[in-house]
Scaffold this motif. Sequence first.
Motif, PDB file in Angstrom:
ATOM      1  N   VAL A 106       0.836  -1.202   0.000  1.00 46.06           N
ATOM      2  CA  VAL A 106       0.000   0.000   0.000  1.00 46.06           C
ATOM      3  C   VAL A 106       0.876   1.260   0.000  1.00 46.06           C
ATOM      4  CG1 VAL A 106      -1.615   1.358   1.391  1.00 46.06           C
ATOM      5  CG2 VAL A 106      -1.993  -1.092   1.080  1.00 46.06           C
ATOM      6  N   ALA A 107       1.954   1.237   0.781  1.00 52.86           N
ATOM      7  CA  ALA A 107       2.849   2.392   0.830  1.00 52.86           C
ATOM      8  C   ALA A 107       3.509   2.641  -0.522  1.00 52.86           C
ATOM      9  CB  ALA A 107       3.914   2.169   1.910  1.00 52.86           C
TER      10      ALA A 107
ATOM     11  N   LEU B 269      -5.239   0.106  -4.684  1.00 46.46           N
ATOM     12  CA  LEU B 269      -5.038   0.449  -3.270  1.00 46.46           C
ATOM     13  C   LEU B 269      -6.146  -0.130  -2.396  1.00 46.46           C
ATOM     14  CD1 LEU B 269      -3.774   4.115  -3.610  1.00 46.46           C
ATOM     15  CD2 LEU B 269      -2.633   2.310  -2.307  1.00 46.46           C
ATOM     16  N   ARG B 270      -7.385  -0.048  -2.873  1.00 43.93           N
ATOM     17  CA  ARG B 270      -8.493  -0.612  -2.104  1.00 43.93           C
ATOM     18  C   ARG B 270      -8.342  -2.122  -1.950  1.00 43.93           C
ATOM     19  NH1 ARG B 270     -11.437   3.170  -5.206  1.00 43.93           N
ATOM     20  NH2 ARG B 270     -12.027   1.548  -6.703  1.00 43.93           N
ATOM     21  N   SER B 271      -7.960  -2.786  -3.036  1.00 45.86           N
ATOM     22  CA  SER B 271      -7.798  -4.238  -2.985  1.00 45.86           C
ATOM     23  C   SER B 271      -6.618  -4.621  -2.101  1.00 45.86           C
ATOM     24  CB  SER B 271      -7.587  -4.790  -4.403  1.00 45.86           C
ATOM     25  OG  SER B 271      -8.688  -4.504  -5.233  1.00 45.86           O
ATOM     26  N   ALA B 272      -5.524  -3.873  -2.216  1.00 45.21           N
ATOM     27  CA  ALA B 272      -4.318  -4.206  -1.449  1.00 45.21           C
ATOM     28  C   ALA B 272      -4.561  -4.136   0.043  1.00 45.21           C
ATOM     29  CB  ALA B 272      -3.170  -3.277  -1.843  1.00 45.21           C
TER      30      ALA B 272
ATOM     31  N   SER C 226      -5.645  -9.905  -3.042  1.00 49.18           N
ATOM     32  CA  SER C 226      -4.301  -9.802  -3.628  1.00 49.18           C
ATOM     33  C   SER C 226      -4.334 -10.143  -5.117  1.00 49.18           C
ATOM     34  CB  SER C 226      -3.334 -10.729  -2.890  1.00 49.18           C
ATOM     35  OG  SER C 226      -3.179 -10.320  -1.544  1.00 49.18           O
ATOM     36  N   LYS C 227      -5.134 -11.155  -5.462  1.00 48.93           N
ATOM     37  CA  LYS C 227      -5.288 -11.489  -6.883  1.00 48.93           C
ATOM     38  C   LYS C 227      -5.892 -10.313  -7.640  1.00 48.93           C
ATOM     39  CE  LYS C 227      -5.910 -16.494  -6.329  1.00 48.93           C
ATOM     40  NZ  LYS C 227      -6.874 -17.615  -6.462  1.00 48.93           N
ATOM     41  N   ARG C 228      -6.900  -9.682  -7.021  1.00 48.68           N
ATOM     42  CA  ARG C 228      -7.534  -8.540  -7.670  1.00 48.68           C
ATOM     43  C   ARG C 228      -6.541  -7.393  -7.827  1.00 48.68           C
ATOM     44  NH1 ARG C 228     -11.229  -7.783  -4.152  1.00 48.68           N
ATOM     45  NH2 ARG C 228     -12.531  -9.463  -4.957  1.00 48.68           N
ATOM     46  N   THR C 229      -5.699  -7.205  -6.825  1.00 46.31           N
ATOM     47  CA  THR C 229      -4.671  -6.167  -6.908  1.00 46.31           C
ATOM     48  C   THR C 229      -3.722  -6.431  -8.066  1.00 46.31           C
ATOM     49  OG1 THR C 229      -4.757  -5.864  -4.501  1.00 46.31           O
ATOM     50  CG2 THR C 229      -2.848  -4.976  -5.641  1.00 46.31           C
TER      51      THR C 229
END
Length: 387
Positions: free
Chosen positions: A306-307, A341-344, A352-355
């Motif tokens: 995210v960072a 960012l929302r997925s992460a 994580s897969k979506r990210t």
Amino acid sequence: MSNGPVVVLTALNLEYQAVRQKLAGPQVHRHERGTRFEVGTVQGTSCRVALGLTSKGNHSAAVIAERAIQEFSPVAVLFVGVAGALWDTTRLGDVVMASHVYAYHGGTSEDDGLKARPRVWEAPHGISQLASHLARLNDWADPAPGHEDAPQVRFGAVAAGEVVQNSRISAEAKWIRQHYNDALAIEMEAAGVAQAGHLNGAPVAIIRGISDRADGTKNSAEDRNWQPRAAANAAAFATRLAVELVGELEEDAMPRDDRLRAADRLDRHVGNTAHNSTVGIMAGSVTGSSVHMNAVPKASGPTDLVAELSNFREQLGRHRVEGALDEDTYREALADLDSALRSAGGNTPESSKRTAMTLKRLRGLVAECPALVARLAPLVATAGDLS
């Protein structure tokens, strides 16, 4: 891997327009025999699409499909449009992707009735797997104001014949439901496209939006209302599938050493061990006493990811100010970054897969900026590792 575009074919002009609205900069490409295609990119990506119109019927569809395959040497052929539902379990507006296609008019006529002798083509495994993944993510559909229920993707057989099927009580309608009771949808072109792909070694996917129930209501007011919505839903899923398919194939085509370098680049650093000396280095970034070459520091978990994604926003802004990114691409990239960012932040394998999928799409958006692509590569790898 083929360097050609994804070929998208439709039978009706309504379906053609639904796909064309998804393309940026379509340019006419004329086949030597007069067939016209339009070649553009899916909006906000670098995925090239060659769009063509087959007209109605399996025979016409087969000819145009083979012509497109020979002309473009495509990554894949997607046949996109509307179809009728054979069973009530499939809702109007839903999208059916064919697990296999029946050419149901093959048969023998005997004294005791018509015996079915269909030809069948199965969908390519890799495309089916990717489509199933996108269906699970369920973020492909365009927003439909006033409609609460989002369309769903369903996987099953598609029956392709030579006549318009618009009855549930005719002899042929009963025969179809008896012999092809696993078919979710019925239409008139998929068998021709599937045959052309089979003969030419091109993977084919059949993607149909459900606009009617093949029950006598064709050409009604309801059908006229659902046709454009079903066509738009099929176009939305097909173009998303095309983008992800091209992205995966490009990644697979990278030499293995290059892929390993992209994933491991973050671990490479230089230590100054020379006694009482000074060393000059061209560094990508410096963290503490570690110098990272051409990469960002490796994100070891969701919080770090995210960072790093938040830091990537600054890089996007810098490239926009410098003119490397146009305004439209910048806005699309920000939307994908916010989604990632929302997925992460979900901290689950599915999030994580979506990210990872969203970051791959973002990578396609900024493909013209090598520095941004280089920063994204390790973040895609990290998201994949967390899934």
